[in-house]
Each structure stands twice: as structure tokens, then as C-alpha cells.
Enzyme design. Structure first.
Site, PDB file in Angstrom:
ATOM      1  CB  SER A 151      -0.859   0.076   1.186  1.00 27.19           C
ATOM      2  OG  SER A 151      -1.771   1.363   1.398  1.00 27.19           O
ATOM      3  CE1 TYR A 165      -4.300  -2.198   4.942  1.00 35.94           C
ATOM      4  CE2 TYR A 165      -3.363   0.000   4.645  1.00 35.94           C
ATOM      5  CZ  TYR A 165      -3.853  -1.197   4.204  1.00 35.94           C
ATOM      6  OH  TYR A 165      -4.063  -1.445   2.830  1.00 35.94           O
TER       7      TYR A 165
END
Length: 256
Positions: A151, A165
Site C-alpha cells: 500500500s 496498517y
């Protein structure tokens, strides 16, 4: 370098989190390119079945297998089912992930932190570990390629949203680079794709269905990405045109 193939003459690729979003788009794209595909999913049995049907409509073989990627027994069973149904695994897309919660880390419950790290980092570690075991030519495998889904958060940090995250995804980047070096002599390439803001239900799953529209202004290209724009990057890294690419993190984030 050509792509390894199963005895049926087609690559066999496992896609975790394959029932929706980027995973489902990747399954569809790979099926169109001639892959036989295993659709790994944790929930959403009907969605996974629909993705399988779509892949089969493109002339490939496909099967859905339920697996919790943070459970090593489930991961072993996923790869065993892939081999049993389709043949030796030659590719892995480690895509399964979630954010689960939006907010400051200080306000994020420990069980949510643990769940996010378990799925987004431990789950990827377990899946690529098993892929290395079955694909490495040194261990008797056919060789192949692994693509992890990271990501843009890994380098941006995602303050006030989900730094846990982001930390997990940064771990995925490090894992990708290290494993690429370990497997470089074993006929297995390892790379990552790092999407930015993408129109999937991951935002609703974290309890903020409107997040995408609210933060789109951050993206230099001025819009969120679509899952169908991430899938070709994953497919390229799996395929023979990327035969000299390993240890790379390919950012597909609209400039973010």
C-alpha cells in the site's frame, strides 16, 4: 524467461482475498491471460463463486477455497487444494487485507491492532513462506512468481487513520525485498504492488464508507483508482515480460 506452467500448459496462480476488490479484478485479468486460478477467500462464499464463474467463462480452470491467511493450517490447506485441483502452483498474489478501523492509534483497540497485523503482515508471511516451499526449484518446485499487495500507506504512514496498517504494509515491503534475494537463485521472483486510494469496500469495512470521496483531493491525479487499474500491474509482475524484475515495489497510486 518464460513463465512456469502446469502440466495442463497454463500457469496456476493462487490469489488470496480473491472474492472482491483488487483480488477479484486480478482473478478476472489473469483468467483472460490464460492462468488457472485459485480464489482464496475468508468470507463471501457466494462472491467467490461468482468470481470463479467469471474466470471459467474466459476458458480457464478456477476453484474457490476458503482460508484464513493468518492460520498456518489454512494456508497449507489452500496450497494443497490448489495443487490437488489445478496442479503445481506457479504464482501467488498475496492480496488479502483489511484496515478494520479508522482513528488514532491511541484510540484503536488492541484486538483490532492485532487483527490488522495478523492479516496484513503475518498472513502475507505465511502465504509467501508456503509459496517458497512449493515453488522453489531447489526444493523440487516449478519456479514461478510472487506478488504481494502492499500500500502507499507503507511510506505515507496514514496518521490519524491507521498507522498500524501502514506499519504492517511497510513490513510487507521489507519482506518482499528480502525474500526476493533469498529466492533469486531458486527460479522464483518476488515483487510488490503498492496501490493508493482504490474504489473497494475496504473503506466501508472499516466503518467509513464515505472516506474515499472525502480524501480523494490528496491524490495528484484527482481521482481514486479502480481495481481494474491495479490488476494489470500485478499480472505484469507475474508474467514473462517482468522476467528480470525482482525485489521491486511498484507504486500504482495516481501520484500519491
Amino acid at each position: 524467461m518464460s513463465s512456469p506452467q502446469s502440466p495442463a500448459g497454463r500457469p496456476v496462480t493462487v490469489v488470496t482475498g480473491g472474492s472482491r476488490g483488487i483480488g477479484a479484478a486480478t482473478v478476472d485479468h489473469l483468467a483472460r491471460q490464460g492462468h488457472d486460478v485459485v480464489v482464496g477467500y475468508r468470507s463471501g462464499r457466494e462472491e467467490a463463486a461468482a468470481v470463479v464463474s467469471g474466470a471459467q467463462a474466459h476458458g480457464g480452470r478456477a476453484v474457490a477455497v476458503r482460508a484464513d491467511v493468518s492460520d498456518p493450517d489454512d494456508v497449507d490447506a489452500l496450497f494443497a487444494a490448489a495443487a490437488g485441483h489445478l496442479g503445481p502452483v506457479t504464482g501467488l498474489v498475496a492480496n488479502a487485507g483489511l484496515t478494520a478501523h479508522l482513528g488514532d492509534l491511541a484510540d484503536t483497540p488492541v484486538d483490532v491492532v492485532r487483527q490488522v497485523i495478523d492479516v496484513n503482515l503475518l498472513g502475507v508471511v505465511l502465504c509467501v513462506r508456503r509459496a517458497a516451499q512449493v515453488m522453489s526449484r531447489r526444493r523440487g518446485g516449478p519456479g514461478g512468481a510472487i506478488v504481494t499487495v502492499s500500500s502507499s500507506a507503507a511510506t505515507l504512514g496514514s496518521a490519524h487513520e491507521y498507522v498500524h496498517y501502514a506499519a504492517a504494509k511497510a513490513g510487507v515491503d521489507a519482506l518482499t525485498m528480502g525474500l526476493a534475494k533469498e529466492l533469486a537463485d531458486d527460479g522464483v521472483r518476488v515483487n510488490a504492488v503498492a496501490p493508493g486510494l482504490v474504489r473497494t469496500d475496504i473503506h466501508a469495512g472499516a466503518g467509513d464508507a464515505g472516506r474515499l470521496e472525502r480524501v480523494t483531493a490528496r491524490v495528484p491525479m484527482g481521482r481514486p483508482g479502480e481495481p481494474e487499474e491495479i490488476a494489470p500491474a500485478i499480472a505484469w509482475l507475474l508474467g514473462p515480460d517482468a522476467g528480470y524484475v525482482t525485489g521491486a515495489v511498484l507504486r500504482v497510486a495516481g501520484g500519491l
